[in-house]
Design a protein around this motif. Structure first.
Motif, PDB file in Angstrom:
ATOM      1  N   VAL A 100      33.384  31.389  52.763  1.00  0.00           N
ATOM      2  CA  VAL A 100      34.656  32.048  53.032  1.00  0.00           C
ATOM      3  C   VAL A 100      34.385  33.538  53.207  1.00  0.00           C
ATOM      4  CG1 VAL A 100      36.083  30.360  51.817  1.00  0.00           C
ATOM      5  CG2 VAL A 100      35.120  32.288  50.566  1.00  0.00           C
ATOM      6  N   GLY A 101      35.369  34.264  53.724  1.00  0.00           N
ATOM      7  CA  GLY A 101      35.127  35.657  54.082  1.00  0.00           C
ATOM      8  C   GLY A 101      35.340  36.667  52.982  1.00  0.00           C
ATOM      9  N   SER A 102      35.929  36.278  51.845  1.00  0.00           N
ATOM     10  CA  SER A 102      36.193  37.264  50.803  1.00  0.00           C
ATOM     11  C   SER A 102      36.086  36.630  49.427  1.00  0.00           C
ATOM     12  CB  SER A 102      37.581  37.886  50.975  1.00  0.00           C
ATOM     13  OG  SER A 102      38.596  36.966  50.624  1.00  0.00           O
ATOM     14  N   TYR A 103      35.771  37.451  48.427  1.00  0.00           N
ATOM     15  CA  TYR A 103      35.668  36.963  47.057  1.00  0.00           C
ATOM     16  C   TYR A 103      37.012  36.492  46.514  1.00  0.00           C
ATOM     17  CZ  TYR A 103      30.838  38.462  46.714  1.00  0.00           C
ATOM     18  OH  TYR A 103      29.486  38.589  46.911  1.00  0.00           O
ATOM     19  N   PRO A 104      38.132  37.232  46.723  1.00  0.00           N
ATOM     20  CA  PRO A 104      39.410  36.717  46.218  1.00  0.00           C
ATOM     21  C   PRO A 104      39.723  35.317  46.732  1.00  0.00           C
ATOM     22  CG  PRO A 104      39.642  39.020  46.815  1.00  0.00           C
ATOM     23  CD  PRO A 104      38.273  38.594  47.281  1.00  0.00           C
ATOM     24  N   ALA A 105      39.467  35.067  48.030  1.00  0.00           N
ATOM     25  CA  ALA A 105      39.722  33.733  48.582  1.00  0.00           C
ATOM     26  C   ALA A 105      38.821  32.699  47.926  1.00  0.00           C
ATOM     27  CB  ALA A 105      39.502  33.741  50.093  1.00  0.00           C
ATOM     28  N   SER A 106      37.570  33.062  47.678  1.00  0.00           N
ATOM     29  CA  SER A 106      36.628  32.106  47.078  1.00  0.00           C
ATOM     30  C   SER A 106      37.071  31.685  45.681  1.00  0.00           C
ATOM     31  CB  SER A 106      35.227  32.705  47.023  1.00  0.00           C
ATOM     32  OG  SER A 106      35.100  33.654  45.978  1.00  0.00           O
ATOM     33  N   LEU A 107      37.681  32.606  44.946  1.00  0.00           N
ATOM     34  CA  LEU A 107      38.073  32.296  43.566  1.00  0.00           C
ATOM     35  C   LEU A 107      39.150  31.222  43.508  1.00  0.00           C
ATOM     36  CD1 LEU A 107      38.094  35.869  41.971  1.00  0.00           C
ATOM     37  CD2 LEU A 107      36.254  34.169  41.990  1.00  0.00           C
ATOM     38  N   PHE A 108      40.058  31.242  44.468  1.00  0.00           N
ATOM     39  CA  PHE A 108      41.084  30.200  44.495  1.00  0.00           C
ATOM     40  C   PHE A 108      40.472  28.839  44.840  1.00  0.00           C
ATOM     41  CE2 PHE A 108      43.772  33.939  44.822  1.00  0.00           C
ATOM     42  CZ  PHE A 108      44.850  33.588  44.017  1.00  0.00           C
ATOM     43  N   VAL A 109      39.457  28.844  45.701  1.00  0.00           N
ATOM     44  CA  VAL A 109      38.768  27.590  46.015  1.00  0.00           C
ATOM     45  C   VAL A 109      38.022  27.081  44.785  1.00  0.00           C
ATOM     46  CG1 VAL A 109      37.009  26.504  47.465  1.00  0.00           C
ATOM     47  CG2 VAL A 109      38.544  28.219  48.452  1.00  0.00           C
ATOM     48  N   LEU A 110      37.333  27.974  44.090  1.00  0.00           N
ATOM     49  CA  LEU A 110      36.573  27.574  42.899  1.00  0.00           C
ATOM     50  C   LEU A 110      37.492  27.058  41.797  1.00  0.00           C
ATOM     51  CD1 LEU A 110      34.066  30.580  42.737  1.00  0.00           C
ATOM     52  CD2 LEU A 110      33.600  28.269  43.572  1.00  0.00           C
ATOM     53  N   ARG A 111      38.665  27.643  41.686  1.00  0.00           N
ATOM     54  CA  ARG A 111      39.606  27.226  40.639  1.00  0.00           C
ATOM     55  C   ARG A 111      40.018  25.762  40.800  1.00  0.00           C
ATOM     56  NH1 ARG A 111      45.628  29.563  40.718  1.00  0.00           N
ATOM     57  NH2 ARG A 111      45.574  28.186  42.532  1.00  0.00           N
ATOM     58  N   ASP A 112      40.082  25.291  42.046  1.00  0.00           N
ATOM     59  CA  ASP A 112      40.588  23.942  42.303  1.00  0.00           C
ATOM     60  C   ASP A 112      39.502  22.959  42.712  1.00  0.00           C
ATOM     61  OD1 ASP A 112      43.158  24.900  41.771  1.00  0.00           O
ATOM     62  OD2 ASP A 112      43.473  25.482  43.861  1.00  0.00           O
ATOM     63  N   THR A 113      38.236  23.341  42.548  1.00  0.00           N
ATOM     64  CA  THR A 113      37.129  22.439  42.878  1.00  0.00           C
ATOM     65  C   THR A 113      36.072  22.529  41.778  1.00  0.00           C
ATOM     66  OG1 THR A 113      35.837  24.098  44.084  1.00  0.00           O
ATOM     67  CG2 THR A 113      37.488  22.859  45.353  1.00  0.00           C
ATOM     68  N   GLY A 114      35.014  21.760  41.940  1.00  0.00           N
ATOM     69  CA  GLY A 114      33.891  21.829  41.014  1.00  0.00           C
ATOM     70  C   GLY A 114      32.735  22.617  41.585  1.00  0.00           C
ATOM     71  N   LEU A 115      32.985  23.460  42.589  1.00  0.00           N
ATOM     72  CA  LEU A 115      31.917  24.214  43.230  1.00  0.00           C
ATOM     73  C   LEU A 115      31.476  25.396  42.380  1.00  0.00           C
ATOM     74  CD1 LEU A 115      33.287  24.292  46.897  1.00  0.00           C
ATOM     75  CD2 LEU A 115      31.570  22.743  45.932  1.00  0.00           C
ATOM     76  N   ILE A 116      30.270  25.879  42.674  1.00  0.00           N
ATOM     77  CA  ILE A 116      29.717  27.061  42.011  1.00  0.00           C
ATOM     78  C   ILE A 116      29.817  28.234  42.970  1.00  0.00           C
ATOM     79  CG2 ILE A 116      27.636  28.095  40.999  1.00  0.00           C
ATOM     80  CD1 ILE A 116      26.693  25.208  40.393  1.00  0.00           C
ATOM     81  N   GLY A 117      30.305  29.353  42.472  1.00  0.00           N
ATOM     82  CA  GLY A 117      30.453  30.524  43.316  1.00  0.00           C
ATOM     83  C   GLY A 117      29.861  31.766  42.686  1.00  0.00           C
ATOM     84  N   LEU A 118      30.125  32.903  43.311  1.00  0.00           N
ATOM     85  CA  LEU A 118      29.596  34.178  42.846  1.00  0.00           C
ATOM     86  C   LEU A 118      30.718  35.207  42.755  1.00  0.00           C
ATOM     87  CD1 LEU A 118      26.430  34.406  45.155  1.00  0.00           C
ATOM     88  CD2 LEU A 118      26.476  33.665  42.766  1.00  0.00           C
ATOM     89  N   ILE A 119      30.531  36.167  41.881  1.00  0.00           N
ATOM     90  CA  ILE A 119      31.428  37.312  41.776  1.00  0.00           C
ATOM     91  C   ILE A 119      30.598  38.490  41.285  1.00  0.00           C
ATOM     92  CG2 ILE A 119      32.106  36.930  39.377  1.00  0.00           C
ATOM     93  CD1 ILE A 119      34.481  38.042  42.181  1.00  0.00           C
ATOM     94  N   THR A 120      30.938  39.680  41.713  1.00  0.00           N
ATOM     95  CA  THR A 120      30.240  40.847  41.172  1.00  0.00           C
ATOM     96  C   THR A 120      30.786  41.162  39.784  1.00  0.00           C
ATOM     97  OG1 THR A 120      31.820  42.412  42.104  1.00  0.00           O
ATOM     98  CG2 THR A 120      29.922  41.820  43.484  1.00  0.00           C
ATOM     99  N   GLU A 121      29.989  41.824  38.989  1.00  0.00           N
ATOM    100  CA  GLU A 121      30.462  42.232  37.665  1.00  0.00           C
ATOM    101  C   GLU A 121      31.698  43.109  37.795  1.00  0.00           C
ATOM    102  OE1 GLU A 121      28.240  43.483  33.588  1.00  0.00           O
ATOM    103  OE2 GLU A 121      27.768  44.696  35.354  1.00  0.00           O
ATOM    104  N   TRP A 122      31.725  43.932  38.820  1.00  0.00           N
ATOM    105  CA  TRP A 122      32.853  44.811  39.102  1.00  0.00           C
ATOM    106  C   TRP A 122      34.129  44.016  39.375  1.00  0.00           C
ATOM    107  CZ3 TRP A 122      33.511  46.976  44.621  1.00  0.00           C
ATOM    108  CH2 TRP A 122      34.628  47.797  44.680  1.00  0.00           C
ATOM    109  N   GLY A 123      33.981  42.858  40.029  1.00  0.00           N
ATOM    110  CA  GLY A 123      35.137  42.040  40.363  1.00  0.00           C
ATOM    111  C   GLY A 123      35.452  40.973  39.334  1.00  0.00           C
ATOM    112  N   ARG A 124      34.752  40.982  38.220  1.00  0.00           N
ATOM    113  CA  ARG A 124      34.951  39.937  37.208  1.00  0.00           C
ATOM    114  C   ARG A 124      36.397  39.819  36.723  1.00  0.00           C
ATOM    115  NH1 ARG A 124      30.854  38.773  32.162  1.00  0.00           N
ATOM    116  NH2 ARG A 124      31.928  36.937  31.338  1.00  0.00           N
ATOM    117  N   PRO A 125      37.154  40.922  36.577  1.00  0.00           N
ATOM    118  CA  PRO A 125      38.555  40.765  36.141  1.00  0.00           C
ATOM    119  C   PRO A 125      39.371  39.828  37.018  1.00  0.00           C
ATOM    120  CG  PRO A 125      37.893  43.061  35.974  1.00  0.00           C
ATOM    121  CD  PRO A 125      36.768  42.347  36.662  1.00  0.00           C
ATOM    122  N   LEU A 126      39.032  39.740  38.315  1.00  0.00           N
ATOM    123  CA  LEU A 126      39.744  38.806  39.184  1.00  0.00           C
ATOM    124  C   LEU A 126      39.499  37.365  38.756  1.00  0.00           C
ATOM    125  CD1 LEU A 126      39.117  40.278  42.755  1.00  0.00           C
ATOM    126  CD2 LEU A 126      41.133  40.534  41.318  1.00  0.00           C
TER     127      LEU A 126
END
Length: 305
Positions: free
Chosen positions: A227-253
């Motif tokens: 996907v093109g952005s981290y915020p979008a990826s987080l919603f996908v990860l929330r509803d699936t069993g996939l593994i994703g990435l986030i920066t420490e800076w973006g961890r609050p999201l």
């Protein structure tokens, strides 16, 4: 100023606002003019430049190639004129009326947009912030005046552009709460094979430093999509069993969505985060204020809020 040179300062100011708003109606509102008066001003500008400047494209207006080419210089001239003829005006942020375009990853607006807008409302209520997402292609946005400040990982810039590094960041893994990967030690092998991976890339790439580090250990992950952005990826990860990435800076999201971040058991390079701007903004007090705000937001520690 007279019109003997073809284009007076008032027309330059109007041209600057027209190119920013890309709308006669919006420019009229900004300049406290009627739409017919703004249309007549656009007509004078077109005659002086020998170019349509703005042309109709469906229901909106878009700048001509010539207008795009001169937009940055027009903005710079207007800024210098304001500083010359009203040296005390721009130092009082409460009297400044400007729109600043901030270019960066969607995570910039998602993580810090609310704080930055609230600060502007308190300290500079006439300043509007426009967040522009990164494109899948690199372009000289700062040089062309399309953006006033670029924030995030500055990996390409024109030679004259100023870059200020603020922090070093790192990548974390992220999964939904209760994910099987969290049951026990997260080893490189379990990280690679416990589930499919979701990649974040504005260019649609599906390989990166993670894959290089895994390959060094003889491992390979299964990337199922990007996907093109981290915020979008987080919603996908929330509803699936996939593994994703986030920066420490973006961890609050991730925390806000109930996701769980974890250390990646791989030797990964750090990420340099900062901001960049064109030198024509160096002496602009309002732009200096914006740079100061972003600097504080990006700085690790309590000051970052």
């Amino acid at each position: 100023m007279t019109q003997s040179t073809g284009l007076d300062l008032n027309l330059l100011v109007a041209l600057d606002v027209l190119l920013e708003e890309e709308s006669v109606q919006g420019a009229a509102r900004r300049l406290h003019l009627s739409e017919p008066a703004m249309s007549r001003t656009l007509g004078r500008i077109r005659k002086a430049l020998g170019d349509p400047v703005l042309v109709r494209a469906g229901r909106r207006m878009v700048p001509t190639p010539h207008a795009l080419a001169v937009r940055a210089e027009v903005g710079a001239v207007v800024e210098r004129a304001r500083a010359l003829f009203a040296p005390g005006r721009d130092t009082d942020l409460r009297t400044v009326t400007r729109t600043f375009t901030v270019l960066g990853h969607d995570m910039i607006a998602a993580t810090h947009g609310a704080v930055l807008l609230a600060r502007a409302a308190r300290e500079a209520p006439g300043i509007r912030l426009r967040f522009l997402s990164e494109s899948h292609t690199d372009a000289p946005y700062l040089r062309q005046g399309i953006a006033d400040l670029e924030v995030g990982v500055i990996d390409s810039a024109a030679p004259e552009v100023h870059v200020e590094t603020v922090r070093e960041d790192r990548m974390l893994g992220v999964v939904r709460a209760g994910h099987p990967l969290l049951e026990g030690e997260v080893t490189p092998e379990r990280f690679a094979t416990a589930a499919g991976h979701l990649v974040v890339s504005r260019r649609g790439r599906q390989r990166g430093p993670i894959d290089e580090a895994l390959a060094g250990l003889g491992l390979e992950r299964r990337v199922v999509g990007s996907v093109g952005s981290y915020p979008a990826s987080l919603f996908v990860l929330r509803d699936t069993g996939l593994i994703g990435l986030i920066t420490e800076w973006g961890r609050p999201l991730a925390d806000a969505l109930g996701l769980v971040a974890f250390e990646i058991p791989l030797p990964l390079p750090t990420i340099t985060v900062g901001f960049a701007w064109h030198p024509r903004h160096d002496a602009d007090p309002a732009h200096a204020w914006l740079r100061g705000c972003v600097r504080e937001l990006l700085t690790p520690g309590p000051v970052s809020g």
